[in-house]
Design a protein around this motif. Structure first.
Motif, mmCIF file in Angstrom:
data_model
loop_
_atom_site.group_PDB
_atom_site.id
_atom_site.type_symbol
_atom_site.label_atom_id
_atom_site.label_comp_id
_atom_site.label_asym_id
_atom_site.label_seq_id
_atom_site.Cartn_x
_atom_site.Cartn_y
_atom_site.Cartn_z
ATOM 1 N N ILE A 116 5.000 4.110 7.587
ATOM 2 C CA ILE A 116 4.033 3.110 7.144
ATOM 3 C C ILE A 116 3.910 3.133 5.628
ATOM 4 N N GLU A 117 3.887 4.331 5.055
ATOM 5 C CA GLU A 117 3.847 4.444 3.587
ATOM 6 C C GLU A 117 5.099 3.846 2.962
ATOM 7 N N HIS A 118 6.249 4.072 3.567
ATOM 8 C CA HIS A 118 7.496 3.522 3.032
ATOM 9 C C HIS A 118 7.508 1.996 3.082
ATOM 10 N N VAL A 119 6.958 1.434 4.140
ATOM 11 C CA VAL A 119 6.880 -0.028 4.238
ATOM 12 C C VAL A 119 5.963 -0.567 3.150
ATOM 13 N N ARG A 120 4.847 0.112 2.933
ATOM 14 C CA ARG A 120 3.912 -0.324 1.885
ATOM 15 C C ARG A 120 4.530 -0.244 0.495
ATOM 16 N N LYS A 129 10.125 0.573 0.369
ATOM 17 C CA LYS A 129 11.354 1.329 0.613
ATOM 18 C C LYS A 129 12.019 0.894 1.921
ATOM 19 N N HIS A 130 11.192 0.611 2.926
ATOM 20 C CA HIS A 130 11.690 0.177 4.225
ATOM 21 C C HIS A 130 11.053 -1.153 4.559
ATOM 22 N N GLY A 131 11.663 -1.860 5.491
ATOM 23 C CA GLY A 131 11.110 -3.138 5.909
ATOM 24 C C GLY A 131 10.735 -3.103 7.376
ATOM 25 N N ALA A 132 9.644 -3.733 7.708
ATOM 26 C CA ALA A 132 9.220 -3.862 9.098
ATOM 27 C C ALA A 132 8.524 -5.201 9.242
ATOM 28 N N ARG A 133 8.848 -5.921 10.289
ATOM 29 C CA ARG A 133 8.249 -7.238 10.510
ATOM 30 C C ARG A 133 6.875 -7.142 11.159
ATOM 31 N N SER A 134 6.586 -5.995 11.777
ATOM 32 C CA SER A 134 5.297 -5.843 12.450
ATOM 33 C C SER A 134 4.900 -4.367 12.455
ATOM 34 N N PRO A 135 3.624 -4.077 12.717
ATOM 35 C CA PRO A 135 3.201 -2.678 12.828
ATOM 36 C C PRO A 135 3.943 -1.942 13.948
ATOM 37 N N GLN A 136 4.213 -2.651 15.051
ATOM 38 C CA GLN A 136 4.922 -2.029 16.167
ATOM 39 C C GLN A 136 6.304 -1.549 15.732
ATOM 40 N N SER A 165 2.943 -6.731 4.218
ATOM 41 C CA SER A 165 1.669 -6.913 4.912
ATOM 42 C C SER A 165 1.710 -6.385 6.344
ATOM 43 N N SER A 166 2.918 -6.125 6.889
ATOM 44 C CA SER A 166 2.994 -5.632 8.265
ATOM 45 C C SER A 166 2.451 -4.210 8.383
ATOM 46 N N ALA A 167 2.317 -3.498 7.257
ATOM 47 C CA ALA A 167 1.752 -2.145 7.278
ATOM 48 C C ALA A 167 0.400 -2.099 6.582
ATOM 49 N N SER A 168 -0.260 -3.258 6.461
ATOM 50 C CA SER A 168 -1.569 -3.290 5.816
ATOM 51 C C SER A 168 -2.624 -2.708 6.748
ATOM 52 N N HIS A 169 -3.768 -2.371 6.190
ATOM 53 C CA HIS A 169 -4.857 -1.811 6.997
ATOM 54 C C HIS A 169 -5.280 -2.789 8.087
ATOM 55 N N SER A 170 -5.371 -4.072 7.748
ATOM 56 C CA SER A 170 -5.823 -5.052 8.742
ATOM 57 C C SER A 170 -4.792 -5.217 9.857
ATOM 58 N N ALA A 171 -3.501 -5.205 9.512
ATOM 59 C CA ALA A 171 -2.464 -5.352 10.537
ATOM 60 C C ALA A 171 -2.456 -4.149 11.479
ATOM 61 N N LEU A 172 -2.596 -2.950 10.919
ATOM 62 C CA LEU A 172 -2.631 -1.749 11.754
ATOM 63 C C LEU A 172 -3.882 -1.711 12.616
#
Length: 135
Positions: A32-36, A39-46, A114-121
């Motif tokens: 999650i930190e890497h997405v923020r 460094k890494h990409g994720a389309r969703s929290p899942q 934004s997929s690893a934002s507080h609101s998304a999680l």
């Protein structure tokens, strides 16, 4: 590749008698930190959680693959491969080529943070809790 500190914390959790899923949480947090950071990409929290669990399995944390019927067959097979790989030959910190790294970083610029934002999680946690409650 997981950081050495993350692997050390996870192994420490296991030696303290905590469950494997708790130890795997270190890897999920790192992802999650890497997405923020971009460094890494994720389309969703899942997806970020799934990547973290996969890294944990490959690093030797004994997180069992999902049960049959919980996920697709291909996802379960990937988790089983990761689990086997981690139990026999855990991942080390070797890196790839410069060209691959550069192209990966270009691709990461196009991925949402934004997929690893507080609101998304928070949204993900609430929906997961609701699913657990109903079944």
């Amino acid at each position: 590749m997981p950081d050495e500190a993350t692997t050390r914390k996870a192994k420490e959790d296991l030696s303290e008698g905590k469950s494997p899923t708790t130890a795997a949480g270190e890897f999920v947090h790192e992802e999650i930190e890497h997405v923020r950071e971009g460094k890494h990409g994720a389309r969703s929290p899942q997806q970020a959680i799934a990547i973290g669990l996969s890294e944990a399995r490959r690093a030797g944390i004994p997180v069992q693959p999902p049960a049959k019927g919980k996920t697709s067959a291909s996802t379960r097979q990937k988790a089983e491969r990761d689990y086997e790989k981690g139990q026999t030959n855990p991942q080390t910190g070797e890196e790839g080529t410069t060209k691959r790294s550069r192209s990966r970083m270009e691709a990461m610029k196009r991925e949402p943070k934004s997929s690893a934002s507080h609101s998304a999680l928070s949204r993900h946690a609430k929906s997961a809790a609701k699913k657990r409650k109903s079944s």
